[in-house]
Scaffold this motif. Sequence first.
Motif, PDB file in Angstrom:
ATOM      1  N   ILE A  22      13.675  47.434   1.862  1.00 18.21           N
ATOM      2  CA  ILE A  22      14.083  47.161   2.868  1.00 18.21           C
ATOM      3  C   ILE A  22      13.005  46.964   4.054  1.00 18.21           C
ATOM      4  O   ILE A  22      13.175  46.308   4.915  1.00 18.21           O
ATOM      5  N   ASN A 158      20.044  46.669  11.767  1.00 21.31           N
ATOM      6  CA  ASN A 158      20.147  45.722  10.758  1.00 21.31           C
ATOM      7  C   ASN A 158      20.526  46.197   9.316  1.00 21.31           C
ATOM      8  O   ASN A 158      20.746  45.807   8.341  1.00 21.31           O
ATOM      9  N   ARG A 161      23.590  44.734   8.211  1.00 22.82           N
ATOM     10  CA  ARG A 161      23.085  43.478   7.549  1.00 22.82           C
ATOM     11  C   ARG A 161      22.884  43.387   5.988  1.00 22.82           C
ATOM     12  O   ARG A 161      23.102  42.762   5.053  1.00 22.82           O
ATOM     13  N   ALA A 162      22.259  44.703   5.600  1.00 23.91           N
ATOM     14  CA  ALA A 162      21.559  45.070   4.568  1.00 23.91           C
ATOM     15  C   ALA A 162      22.676  45.329   3.389  1.00 23.91           C
ATOM     16  O   ALA A 162      22.727  45.056   2.344  1.00 23.91           O
ATOM     17  N   PRO A 164      26.862  45.980   4.268  1.00 22.95           N
ATOM     18  CA  PRO A 164      27.617  45.866   5.138  1.00 22.95           C
ATOM     19  C   PRO A 164      28.948  46.514   4.439  1.00 22.95           C
ATOM     20  O   PRO A 164      28.981  46.918   3.406  1.00 22.95           O
ATOM     21  N   LYS A 165      29.801  47.054   5.289  1.00 18.51           N
ATOM     22  CA  LYS A 165      31.115  47.736   5.162  1.00 18.51           C
ATOM     23  C   LYS A 165      31.742  46.795   3.966  1.00 18.51           C
ATOM     24  O   LYS A 165      32.119  45.739   3.999  1.00 18.51           O
ATOM     25  N   GLY A 166      32.140  47.511   2.557  1.00 22.12           N
ATOM     26  CA  GLY A 166      32.964  46.603   1.711  1.00 22.12           C
ATOM     27  C   GLY A 166      32.054  45.813   0.761  1.00 22.12           C
ATOM     28  O   GLY A 166      32.434  45.066   0.148  1.00 22.12           O
ATOM     29  N   GLU A 167      30.700  45.929   0.826  1.00 17.15           N
ATOM     30  CA  GLU A 167      29.733  45.338   0.084  1.00 17.15           C
ATOM     31  C   GLU A 167      29.052  46.261  -1.043  1.00 17.15           C
ATOM     32  O   GLU A 167      28.808  47.502  -0.220  1.00 17.15           O
ATOM     33  N   PHE A 168      28.769  45.655  -2.031  1.00 13.29           N
ATOM     34  CA  PHE A 168      27.874  46.885  -2.763  1.00 13.29           C
ATOM     35  C   PHE A 168      26.701  46.333  -2.916  1.00 13.29           C
ATOM     36  O   PHE A 168      25.695  46.988  -3.620  1.00 13.29           O
ATOM     37  N   ILE A 169      26.198  45.121  -2.621  1.00 11.50           N
ATOM     38  CA  ILE A 169      24.987  44.584  -3.141  1.00 11.50           C
ATOM     39  C   ILE A 169      24.119  44.533  -1.865  1.00 11.50           C
ATOM     40  O   ILE A 169      24.447  44.306  -0.730  1.00 11.50           O
ATOM     41  N   ILE A 170      22.972  45.239  -1.896  1.00  9.59           N
ATOM     42  CA  ILE A 170      21.993  45.593  -0.722  1.00  9.59           C
ATOM     43  C   ILE A 170      20.955  44.124  -0.791  1.00  9.59           C
ATOM     44  O   ILE A 170      20.364  44.045  -1.513  1.00  9.59           O
ATOM     45  N   LEU A 171      21.016  43.955   0.352  1.00  9.18           N
ATOM     46  CA  LEU A 171      19.798  42.510   0.853  1.00  9.18           C
ATOM     47  C   LEU A 171      18.773  43.142   1.447  1.00  9.18           C
ATOM     48  O   LEU A 171      18.921  44.251   2.168  1.00  9.18           O
ATOM     49  N   PRO A 172      17.700  42.617   1.247  1.00  9.72           N
ATOM     50  CA  PRO A 172      16.609  43.143   1.855  1.00  9.72           C
ATOM     51  C   PRO A 172      16.081  42.671   3.277  1.00  9.72           C
ATOM     52  O   PRO A 172      15.374  41.697   3.662  1.00  9.72           O
ATOM     53  N   PHE A 173      17.061  43.164   4.297  1.00 12.60           N
ATOM     54  CA  PHE A 173      16.677  42.730   5.512  1.00 12.60           C
ATOM     55  C   PHE A 173      15.919  43.945   6.090  1.00 12.60           C
ATOM     56  O   PHE A 173      16.160  44.988   5.720  1.00 12.60           O
TER      57      PHE A 173
END
Lengths: 210, 315
Positions: A22, A158, A161-162, A164-173
């Motif tokens: 992150i 942010n 964005r990394a 979000p609610k309802g998502e399980f993949i973490i993105l490197p923002f």
Amino acid sequence: MANLIRAIFFVCVIRPIMGFFIGLRVRGRENLPQKHPFIIIANHSSHLDTVAIMNLFPLKFLSRIHPVAAADYFNRNTIVSFVSRLFFNILPIERKHICHNRNPLDAISAILAAGSSIILFPEGTRSLSGEIAPFHSGIAHVAKQFPIVPIIPVYMSNMWRALPKGEFIILPFICEMNIGKPIYPDGSKEEIMEILRNTIVRLKGESSWQ
Amino acid sequence: MNNLLLFATSSPVRQAAMFILLLLTFSSFLVWLLTKILPQTDWKELTLRVRSWWIMATVFLVAVTVNRTLTLLFFALMSFWVLKEYITILDTRRADHRALFWAFLVIPIHYYFISINWYLMFLIFIPVYVFLFLPLRLVLTEKTEGFLSSAAKIQWGLMAFVFGLSHMAYLSIMPRIGGLPSSGQTLLIFLVIVTEMNDVFQYLWGKSLGRHKILPLVSPKKTSEGFWGGIITTSVLSLFLRFLTPFGVFETIFFAFCIAVAGFFGDVVMSAVKRDAGIKDFSNIIPGHGGALDRVDSLCYTAPIFFHLMAYFYY
């Protein structure tokens, strides 16, 4: 044993994720309290919020920091309940079926009275963006009951964005935390809520990303 | 005298390290002199900048000399970090989440193809397969509003920061040229030193003599004086780096000129990205410089162009 597992988990999993993946930036680290008890309030937009806040503290602090969490969400099955208690020490409270002899704030008061600390998201739920929703009144009750416990306001950008609610993949923002000075609000319930919310809105305004 | 002899006989990589050491020592000395002569002016930014140069030069030299795996890992991490800085400043939609995940996943796959020396796949993986797949992944979310803008942002990011920068990684594994001491590794060092020198000299000439702005609405600090001053200085100084290359005098000047012009293009294009996003620096990871992307913006252009010039003329 649980404390050791939690410490290992934070060092091996959470630190690398927050530090490198992150690339979390922290402003106002000097405003963090050096001793228990304290109350951290923050905007809420992601599951990463709790982890990021706990990660700010030395490992030996972790066993006495309890994020206040919704019982209907975190107790929905045994695995989630077990994991969130083991790793994050959550304090599940009821937000739906409330009656006068089961006040959900009693559990919070008990923890603070015992000298431990809490993390509380006064919006009550995760926002879908950096917007700050109206606060629930629980924090005001707690603040009135414990006027000498410092409340530390935090704005995190942010995170939604990394993860979000309802998502399980973490993105490197790249995310940022802006930690404000401890406050000891005074006044009526409404005034306290307004002071606290305005502080977080101001911290948001100072952040690199809104 | 002994030192000079050592310089003349040691390997090109070691000579290049000494060249960098000399430049940095000279700059540090110059900054120290400036703080003594004009103590009332604030030199903090410049001091920070030079200090960061020392660190970056050391990291770069270690990464490209120790071994091949470390070199590839270094460039893969560079692509990752820079793509991350780029994505962070953009206005992405909630619906882009999974497509962005795939975009980041492209980095290890692409660098894997480089590590097994699969040249054709290196060339077409991103421009063909990834560019056809990502719009499809975006369409699967059934959010058409802003679709084209998202697709363009993600693909441009991959093009510049993964495909573009990875040309340095591929250059590093290219073999020796004929019987000469120069290899892909020394050409990579040549490319990076010339690109960064050009950045510095365009800045210095622009700052000291800059009058006529080139693209004032994109990058208000870019001037024709800086542009030409940078190109000429870079071309002349590149002659000292001939030992890294198989070039004659004329070729050295020609390739340095190409790098300088391409570096300028990269710089202004990334300035336009920042301007569009409404920010000044990509982040603040490198003290005095801004984000990592502020440092490698020129390389996004110089690396592919220099690589393909080399591929055409020498390999």
